[in-house]
Design a protein around this motif. Sequence first.
Motif, mmCIF file in Angstrom:
data_model
loop_
_atom_site.group_PDB
_atom_site.id
_atom_site.type_symbol
_atom_site.label_atom_id
_atom_site.label_comp_id
_atom_site.label_asym_id
_atom_site.label_seq_id
_atom_site.Cartn_x
_atom_site.Cartn_y
_atom_site.Cartn_z
ATOM 1 N N GLY A 60 105.640 -21.248 -13.038
ATOM 2 C CA GLY A 60 104.481 -20.600 -13.616
ATOM 3 C C GLY A 60 103.418 -21.629 -13.943
ATOM 4 N N ASP A 61 102.174 -21.237 -13.807
ATOM 5 C CA ASP A 61 101.046 -22.115 -14.135
ATOM 6 C C ASP A 61 99.960 -21.254 -14.770
ATOM 7 N N GLY A 62 100.045 -21.036 -16.085
ATOM 8 C CA GLY A 62 99.128 -20.123 -16.750
ATOM 9 C C GLY A 62 99.351 -18.701 -16.276
ATOM 10 N N ASP A 63 98.297 -18.073 -15.770
ATOM 11 C CA ASP A 63 98.406 -16.708 -15.246
ATOM 12 C C ASP A 63 98.879 -16.676 -13.798
ATOM 13 N N ASP A 64 99.106 -17.846 -13.223
ATOM 14 C CA ASP A 64 99.491 -17.940 -11.810
ATOM 15 C C ASP A 64 100.980 -18.226 -11.657
ATOM 16 N N VAL A 65 101.480 -17.891 -10.479
ATOM 17 C CA VAL A 65 102.791 -18.330 -10.023
ATOM 18 C C VAL A 65 102.559 -19.194 -8.794
ATOM 19 N N VAL A 66 103.226 -20.345 -8.744
ATOM 20 C CA VAL A 66 103.108 -21.237 -7.599
ATOM 21 C C VAL A 66 104.462 -21.277 -6.897
ATOM 22 N N LEU A 67 104.474 -20.853 -5.647
ATOM 23 C CA LEU A 67 105.693 -20.818 -4.840
ATOM 24 C C LEU A 67 105.750 -22.056 -3.964
ATOM 25 N N ILE A 162 101.813 -27.434 4.723
ATOM 26 C CA ILE A 162 101.781 -26.403 3.681
ATOM 27 C C ILE A 162 102.725 -26.843 2.560
ATOM 28 N N THR A 163 102.197 -26.911 1.342
ATOM 29 C CA THR A 163 103.041 -27.322 0.210
ATOM 30 C C THR A 163 103.384 -26.167 -0.722
ATOM 31 N N GLY A 164 102.594 -25.102 -0.723
ATOM 32 C CA GLY A 164 102.889 -24.003 -1.633
ATOM 33 C C GLY A 164 101.916 -22.858 -1.492
ATOM 34 N N VAL A 165 102.148 -21.833 -2.303
ATOM 35 C CA VAL A 165 101.302 -20.644 -2.350
ATOM 36 C C VAL A 165 101.046 -20.316 -3.815
ATOM 37 N N ARG A 166 99.797 -20.103 -4.160
ATOM 38 C CA ARG A 166 99.422 -19.784 -5.534
ATOM 39 C C ARG A 166 98.988 -18.316 -5.608
ATOM 40 N N ILE A 167 99.559 -17.587 -6.585
ATOM 41 C CA ILE A 167 99.280 -16.162 -6.746
ATOM 42 C C ILE A 167 98.959 -15.862 -8.203
ATOM 43 N N ARG A 168 97.846 -15.199 -8.457
ATOM 44 C CA ARG A 168 97.559 -14.695 -9.791
ATOM 45 C C ARG A 168 98.404 -13.424 -9.998
ATOM 46 N N VAL A 169 99.267 -13.454 -10.999
ATOM 47 C CA VAL A 169 100.217 -12.364 -11.186
ATOM 48 C C VAL A 169 99.469 -11.087 -11.596
ATOM 49 N N PRO A 170 99.565 -10.024 -10.792
ATOM 50 C CA PRO A 170 98.909 -8.759 -11.147
ATOM 51 C C PRO A 170 99.767 -7.956 -12.117
#
Length: 286
Positions: A60-67, A162-170
């Motif tokens: 987790g990174d604040g409101d984001d998830v980093v895969l 590619i190192t990762g994917v960042r998603i703002r958790v809805p």
Amino acid sequence: MSGLLRPATLDAALSALGDDPELTVLAGGTDLMVAVNYGQRRPTAVLSLRRLDELTGWRGDGDDVVLGSRLTYAEMQHGELAELLPGLAQAARTVGSPQIRATGTIGGNLGTASPAGDTLPVLAAYDATVEVASAADGHRRVPMAEFVVGPKRTTLRPGELITGVRIRVPHGPQEFLKIGPRNAMVIAVANCALVADRDTATVRCALGSVGPVPLRCVDAEAFVVDHLDWDAGRVDDPRTYETFGALCAEASRPIDDHRSTAEYRRHATGVLARRALMRAFRGGGA
């Protein structure tokens, strides 16, 4: 350079790729080995990511998830991550066999950029950002909408990984639906991802396997937000489902191939989108 390279750090991997951008990158190998077995690829030098623990898991990174790009389908299916991103978990459960899900990675799915890649429409519906890196240029972020530019083509530059994917958790319902020639271990004829966010009162819907890249259904998205009861989580007019499905079908750009006709793909897209909306927002009489 030839042979198999197995760097133990991301910096070492980026350095090797910077020295030889033509290296074949091996993540889970579930796509690469099929191409090798069919004689479509004959790599002479392979860069394996198997030892790069920096690219595993998620955080987790604040409101984001980093895969991490080495996150496997099996790891997406269950636990806290599946609770945060249920649409991704649903897509992961449809991929291949348990052995494939234990090996295949989200970074590999992105790098292959197949129009039928099951996680790609989900990432498009999340409005995700792809994180990449190179020895020459360092780290950068690419919006998912700009990352895949054609069948098996991305905007990765020479030497980038590619190192990762960042998603703002809805915060809202998420759905993924898929149809294929059979019920299991199947390449999609069509798939559909729907992500709703109550915080922003938005719905995002993306399609896979019905165009050269994942397709966002922008007209359907704009239509449906005005026909939802967000507080009750429902659709009051049942005609909304049909219109939404029809608009999504119009957004598709299918072709005829050995798995399906374009006509069937377009029809299936409308059905999948309608069902996704019905699962996410029940009818007013329910």
